[in-house]
Design an enzyme around this catalytic site. Structure first.
Site, PDB file in Angstrom:
ATOM      1  N   ASN A   9       0.877  -1.180   0.000  1.00  0.00           N
ATOM      2  CA  ASN A   9       0.000   0.000   0.000  1.00  0.00           C
ATOM      3  C   ASN A   9       0.911   1.226   0.000  1.00  0.00           C
ATOM      4  OD1 ASN A   9      -1.792   2.042   0.506  1.00  0.00           O
ATOM      5  ND2 ASN A   9      -2.319   1.380   2.591  1.00  0.00           N
ATOM      6  N   TRP A  10       1.013   1.854  -1.164  1.00  0.00           N
ATOM      7  CA  TRP A  10       1.973   2.954  -1.306  1.00  0.00           C
ATOM      8  C   TRP A  10       1.448   4.254  -0.712  1.00  0.00           C
ATOM      9  CZ3 TRP A  10       3.907   2.093  -7.070  1.00  0.00           C
ATOM     10  CH2 TRP A  10       4.608   0.871  -7.122  1.00  0.00           C
ATOM     11  N   LYS A  11       0.180   4.284  -0.341  1.00  0.00           N
ATOM     12  CA  LYS A  11      -0.417   5.498   0.264  1.00  0.00           C
ATOM     13  C   LYS A  11      -0.140   6.708  -0.640  1.00  0.00           C
ATOM     14  CE  LYS A  11      -0.203   3.275   4.705  1.00  0.00           C
ATOM     15  NZ  LYS A  11      -0.138   3.376   6.162  1.00  0.00           N
ATOM     16  N   HIS A  95      -9.686   1.278   4.720  1.00  0.00           N
ATOM     17  CA  HIS A  95      -8.401   1.420   5.425  1.00  0.00           C
ATOM     18  C   HIS A  95      -8.597   2.380   6.599  1.00  0.00           C
ATOM     19  CE1 HIS A  95      -4.307   2.602   6.325  1.00  0.00           C
ATOM     20  NE2 HIS A  95      -3.925   1.482   5.733  1.00  0.00           N
ATOM     21  N   GLU A  97      -6.936   4.760   7.682  1.00  0.00           N
ATOM     22  CA  GLU A  97      -6.712   6.185   7.365  1.00  0.00           C
ATOM     23  C   GLU A  97      -7.929   6.777   6.671  1.00  0.00           C
ATOM     24  OE1 GLU A  97      -2.911   5.644   5.433  1.00  0.00           O
ATOM     25  OE2 GLU A  97      -2.096   5.022   7.367  1.00  0.00           O
ATOM     26  N   GLU A 167      -5.869  -4.943  10.404  1.00  0.00           N
ATOM     27  CA  GLU A 167      -4.806  -3.977  10.700  1.00  0.00           C
ATOM     28  C   GLU A 167      -5.152  -3.233  11.984  1.00  0.00           C
ATOM     29  OE1 GLU A 167      -2.618  -2.665   6.898  1.00  0.00           O
ATOM     30  OE2 GLU A 167      -4.502  -1.597   6.914  1.00  0.00           O
ATOM     31  N   GLY A 173       2.072   2.071  10.845  1.00  0.00           N
ATOM     32  CA  GLY A 173       3.041   3.153  10.724  1.00  0.00           C
ATOM     33  C   GLY A 173       3.725   3.530  12.028  1.00  0.00           C
ATOM     34  N   SER A 213       3.018  -2.375  10.484  1.00  0.00           N
ATOM     35  CA  SER A 213       4.456  -2.470  10.763  1.00  0.00           C
ATOM     36  C   SER A 213       5.052  -3.835  10.425  1.00  0.00           C
ATOM     37  CB  SER A 213       4.747  -2.069  12.215  1.00  0.00           C
ATOM     38  OG  SER A 213       4.355  -0.716  12.432  1.00  0.00           O
ATOM     39  N   GLY A 234       2.707  -1.227   4.349  1.00  0.00           N
ATOM     40  CA  GLY A 234       2.794   0.201   4.066  1.00  0.00           C
ATOM     41  C   GLY A 234       4.240   0.616   3.854  1.00  0.00           C
ATOM     42  N   GLY A 235       4.839   1.177   4.904  1.00  0.00           N
ATOM     43  CA  GLY A 235       6.193   1.744   4.807  1.00  0.00           C
ATOM     44  C   GLY A 235       7.212   0.840   4.134  1.00  0.00           C
TER      45      GLY A 235
HETATM   46  P1  PGA Z   1       2.619   0.099   7.765  1.00  0.00           P
HETATM   47  O1  PGA Z   1       1.186   0.375   7.082  1.00  0.00           O
HETATM   48  O2  PGA Z   1       3.154  -1.181   7.184  1.00  0.00           O
HETATM   49  O3  PGA Z   1       3.448   1.306   7.372  1.00  0.00           O
HETATM   50  O4  PGA Z   1       2.381  -0.001   9.230  1.00  0.00           O
HETATM   51  C1  PGA Z   1       0.290  -0.682   6.848  1.00  0.00           C
HETATM   52  C2  PGA Z   1      -0.969  -0.139   6.183  1.00  0.00           C
HETATM   53  O5  PGA Z   1      -1.397   0.971   6.496  1.00  0.00           O
HETATM   54  O6  PGA Z   1      -1.574  -0.825   5.344  1.00  0.00           O
END
Ligand code: PGA
Length: 253
Positions: A9-11, A95, A97, A167, A173, A213, A234-235
């Protein structure tokens, strides 16, 4: 047998040029013997560039969101039909966010899941509790409510039509991964809830991803749990080497 799936997930990272460079590096770095399925979810603006790179690739193109309506006066929004036309196969919905920063409700997410499924897109329904909810002992209740509302009356037959991503909000994050025991408990519970809602065959085919994470150093342990079928990253998906290392940790053999 569920094939493991790892989605990056590149956000709101990587415009078309940088997205193209990363997807090429990821696609070239995959091992032919790797049976885990990989997907990337670029920002909308980078979808055409990534799609063009993936014309002859098994890598799945995913989107991070969509609107539930087919078309109309919804400034700034994108529909399921537009995503499929651009080559998108899966779409992240709900998600955390989107829920917390953009006010998406369970009801709206349910409408999005139905609209995605009706268009042949595989919804990746994201669910998870906040730290306060976990501290109050409400984790399974929250996850259960989000799952039921997100599923709505979407038909699920062999389970390939749906992916669920657990999640925990406090792990996204933050560098704080849920422990294998915590992940195991919630994933088992989600599988059980899916069985109640849609029966054992459907529930047995739905892939349950863990997100929050995930890094090369903790992926193998998390992916070895019986009801964890891969991850939403994510990251660590923003760099080809770390994403590939996580992908290899999900190998089936
Ligand atoms: P993260 O994000 O791996 O940076 O914790 C996961 C996500 O939001 O899907």
């Amino acid at each position: 047998m569920r094939r493991p799936l790892v989605i990056g997930n590149w956000k709101m990272h990587l415009g078309p040029r940088d997205a193209e460079a990363l997807v090429r590096a990821v696609d070239e770095g995959r091992l032919s013997s790797n049976e885990a399925q990989a997907g990337v979810a670029p920002p909308y603006i980078s979808i055409p560039a990534v799609s063009a790179c993936l014309a002859n690739s098994e890598l799945l193109l995913c989107a991070q969101n969509m609107h539930q309506e087919e078309k109309g006066a919804f400034t700034g929004e994108v529909s399921a039909a537009m995503l499929t036309e651009a080559g998108v196969k899966m779409v992240l919905l709900g998600h955390s966010e989107r829920r917390t920063l953009f006010g998406e409700t369970d009801e709206q997410i349910g409408l999005k899941v139905a609209a995605a499924a009706a268009r042949g897109l595989v919804p990746v329904l994201c669910i998870g509790e906040t730290e306060e909810q976990r501290d109050r002992g409400e984790t399974l209740e929250v996850v259960g409510r989000q799952l039921a509302a997100g599923l709505g009356d979407m038909p699920v037959s062999d389970g390939s039509e749906l992916v669920v991503a657990y999640e925990p909000v406090w792990a996204i994050g933050t560098g704080r991964t849920a422990t294998p025991e915590q992940v195991d408990e919630v994933h088992r519970a989600i599988r059980g809830m899916l069985t109640e809602h849609r029966g054992a065959v459907a529930a047995g085919g739905v892939r349950l991803l863990y997100g929050g994470s995930v890094k090369p150093g903790n992926a193998r342990e998390l992916f070895s749990l019986a009801d964890v079928d891969g991850g939403l990253i994510g990251g660590a998906s923003l760099e080809a080497r770390s994403f590939l290392d996580i992908l290899f940790a999900a190998r089936t053999e």
